[in-house]
Design a protein around this motif. Structure first.
Motif, PDB file in Angstrom:
ATOM      1  N   VAL A  33       0.843  -1.202   0.000  1.00 52.17           N
ATOM      2  CA  VAL A  33       0.000   0.000   0.000  1.00 52.17           C
ATOM      3  C   VAL A  33       0.876   1.248   0.000  1.00 52.17           C
ATOM      4  O   VAL A  33       0.567   2.232  -0.676  1.00 52.17           O
ATOM      5  N   ARG A  34       1.984   1.222   0.737  1.00 53.57           N
ATOM      6  CA  ARG A  34       2.899   2.368   0.751  1.00 53.57           C
ATOM      7  C   ARG A  34       3.554   2.569  -0.603  1.00 53.57           C
ATOM      8  O   ARG A  34       3.856   3.684  -0.995  1.00 53.57           O
ATOM      9  N   LEU A  35       3.772   1.480  -1.327  1.00 56.02           N
ATOM     10  CA  LEU A  35       4.452   1.548  -2.617  1.00 56.02           C
ATOM     11  C   LEU A  35       3.494   1.796  -3.784  1.00 56.02           C
ATOM     12  O   LEU A  35       3.936   2.151  -4.877  1.00 56.02           O
ATOM     13  N   LEU A  36       2.198   1.661  -3.562  1.00 54.54           N
ATOM     14  CA  LEU A  36       1.208   1.775  -4.623  1.00 54.54           C
ATOM     15  C   LEU A  36       1.210   3.125  -5.348  1.00 54.54           C
ATOM     16  O   LEU A  36       1.158   3.152  -6.588  1.00 54.54           O
ATOM     17  N   PRO A  37       1.282   4.280  -4.666  1.00 55.34           N
ATOM     18  CA  PRO A  37       1.336   5.543  -5.416  1.00 55.34           C
ATOM     19  C   PRO A  37       2.557   5.643  -6.329  1.00 55.34           C
ATOM     20  O   PRO A  37       2.452   6.157  -7.451  1.00 55.34           O
ATOM     21  N   SER A  38       3.683   5.114  -5.901  1.00 52.90           N
ATOM     22  CA  SER A  38       4.887   5.144  -6.737  1.00 52.90           C
ATOM     23  C   SER A  38       4.745   4.236  -7.950  1.00 52.90           C
ATOM     24  O   SER A  38       5.189   4.589  -9.044  1.00 52.90           O
ATOM     25  N   ILE A  39       4.121   3.090  -7.761  1.00 52.72           N
ATOM     26  CA  ILE A  39       3.914   2.172  -8.881  1.00 52.72           C
ATOM     27  C   ILE A  39       2.982   2.786  -9.917  1.00 52.72           C
ATOM     28  O   ILE A  39       3.246   2.729 -11.129  1.00 52.72           O
ATOM     29  N   LEU A  40       1.903   3.404  -9.454  1.00 50.59           N
ATOM     30  CA  LEU A  40       0.974   4.045 -10.387  1.00 50.59           C
ATOM     31  C   LEU A  40       1.609   5.224 -11.108  1.00 50.59           C
ATOM     32  O   LEU A  40       1.363   5.443 -12.303  1.00 50.59           O
ATOM     33  N   THR A  41       2.448   5.980 -10.421  1.00 50.07           N
ATOM     34  CA  THR A  41       3.141   7.095 -11.063  1.00 50.07           C
ATOM     35  C   THR A  41       4.157   6.597 -12.079  1.00 50.07           C
ATOM     36  O   THR A  41       4.318   7.187 -13.148  1.00 50.07           O
ATOM     37  N   PHE A  42       4.821   5.485 -11.779  1.00 50.36           N
ATOM     38  CA  PHE A  42       5.747   4.890 -12.738  1.00 50.36           C
ATOM     39  C   PHE A  42       5.014   4.444 -13.999  1.00 50.36           C
ATOM     40  O   PHE A  42       5.482   4.679 -15.119  1.00 50.36           O
ATOM     41  N   CYS A  43       3.854   3.824 -13.829  1.00 48.65           N
ATOM     42  CA  CYS A  43       3.055   3.409 -14.990  1.00 48.65           C
ATOM     43  C   CYS A  43       2.603   4.614 -15.812  1.00 48.65           C
ATOM     44  O   CYS A  43       2.633   4.580 -17.052  1.00 48.65           O
ATOM     45  N   ALA A  44       2.207   5.684 -15.138  1.00 52.97           N
ATOM     46  CA  ALA A  44       1.809   6.894 -15.844  1.00 52.97           C
ATOM     47  C   ALA A  44       2.979   7.505 -16.601  1.00 52.97           C
ATOM     48  O   ALA A  44       2.818   8.008 -17.723  1.00 52.97           O
ATOM     49  N   ALA A  45       4.179   7.455 -16.020  1.00 53.15           N
ATOM     50  CA  ALA A  45       5.362   7.996 -16.687  1.00 53.15           C
ATOM     51  C   ALA A  45       5.698   7.183 -17.932  1.00 53.15           C
ATOM     52  O   ALA A  45       6.023   7.758 -18.991  1.00 53.15           O
ATOM     53  N   VAL A  46       5.608   5.873 -17.849  1.00 54.82           N
ATOM     54  CA  VAL A  46       5.901   5.025 -19.008  1.00 54.82           C
ATOM     55  C   VAL A  46       4.881   5.258 -20.113  1.00 54.82           C
ATOM     56  O   VAL A  46       5.238   5.411 -21.297  1.00 54.82           O
ATOM     57  N   LEU A  47       3.596   5.333 -19.751  1.00 50.87           N
ATOM     58  CA  LEU A  47       2.561   5.573 -20.754  1.00 50.87           C
ATOM     59  C   LEU A  47       2.695   6.957 -21.392  1.00 50.87           C
ATOM     60  O   LEU A  47       2.485   7.115 -22.602  1.00 50.87           O
ATOM     61  N   THR A  48       3.052   7.958 -20.601  1.00 45.67           N
ATOM     62  CA  THR A  48       3.251   9.295 -21.138  1.00 45.67           C
ATOM     63  C   THR A  48       4.422   9.333 -22.110  1.00 45.67           C
ATOM     64  O   THR A  48       4.343   9.947 -23.175  1.00 45.67           O
ATOM     65  N   PHE A  49       5.511   8.667 -21.757  1.00 44.78           N
ATOM     66  CA  PHE A  49       6.663   8.613 -22.655  1.00 44.78           C
ATOM     67  C   PHE A  49       6.310   7.907 -23.962  1.00 44.78           C
ATOM     68  O   PHE A  49       6.656   8.376 -25.053  1.00 44.78           O
ATOM     69  N   LEU A  50       5.620   6.772 -23.856  1.00 42.97           N
ATOM     70  CA  LEU A  50       5.255   6.034 -25.061  1.00 42.97           C
ATOM     71  C   LEU A  50       4.303   6.825 -25.944  1.00 42.97           C
ATOM     72  O   LEU A  50       4.420   6.807 -27.170  1.00 42.97           O
ATOM     73  N   TYR A  51       3.367   7.531 -25.338  1.00 43.86           N
ATOM     74  CA  TYR A  51       2.450   8.368 -26.115  1.00 43.86           C
ATOM     75  C   TYR A  51       3.209   9.479 -26.843  1.00 43.86           C
ATOM     76  O   TYR A  51       2.959   9.742 -28.016  1.00 43.86           O
ATOM     77  N   GLY A  52       4.146  10.107 -26.155  1.00 43.13           N
ATOM     78  CA  GLY A  52       4.925  11.162 -26.783  1.00 43.13           C
ATOM     79  C   GLY A  52       5.852  10.644 -27.862  1.00 43.13           C
ATOM     80  O   GLY A  52       6.100  11.323 -28.867  1.00 43.13           O
ATOM     81  N   TYR A  53       6.365   9.446 -27.709  1.00 42.60           N
ATOM     82  CA  TYR A  53       7.308   8.882 -28.674  1.00 42.60           C
ATOM     83  C   TYR A  53       6.608   8.279 -29.888  1.00 42.60           C
ATOM     84  O   TYR A  53       7.066   8.446 -31.023  1.00 42.60           O
ATOM     85  N   ILE A  54       5.474   7.606 -29.658  1.00 42.48           N
ATOM     86  CA  ILE A  54       4.813   6.895 -30.746  1.00 42.48           C
ATOM     87  C   ILE A  54       3.790   7.774 -31.468  1.00 42.48           C
ATOM     88  O   ILE A  54       3.768   7.826 -32.699  1.00 42.48           O
TER      89      ILE A  54
END
Length: 94
Positions: A33-54
């Motif tokens: 539960v403590r790590l969940l916000p970081s995991i969700l932010t990491f997923c958002a960062a990866v999706l944002t990068f892929l959207y910008g790149y592709i």
């Protein structure tokens, strides 16, 4: 402006991630539960990068990449905060 705007856009969810992580750690919730916000932010960062790149590409795509970089840095900071133990801090203060 090329670095300033993505940083300011990432600062709001980044601050929310840090505050949630601190609050979860203070309440002694489970590690996941403590790590969940970081995991969700990491997923958002990866999706944002892929959207910008592709999809977007070009200079605006690079701005999405910089936004993803700042989100990733907030995610790493949140995961470091989440992995710290609360009992160690209480022993130091006593």
């Amino acid at each position: 402006m090329f670095f300033g705007m993505p940083f300011l856009i990432a600062a709001v969810p980044g601050a929310l991630v840090i505050l949630l992580t601190l609050w979860f750690r203070k309440r002694n919730l489970s590690f996941f539960v403590r790590l969940l916000p970081s995991i969700l932010t990491f997923c958002a960062a990866v999706l944002t990068f892929l959207y910008g790149y592709i999809e977007v590409r070009g200079f605006e795509g690079a701005a999405y990449g910089i936004l993803a970089l700042f989100l990733l840095s907030f995610s790493i900071l949140g995961s470091v905060i989440a992995t710290k133990s609360v009992t160690k801090q209480n022993q130091v203060k006593s």
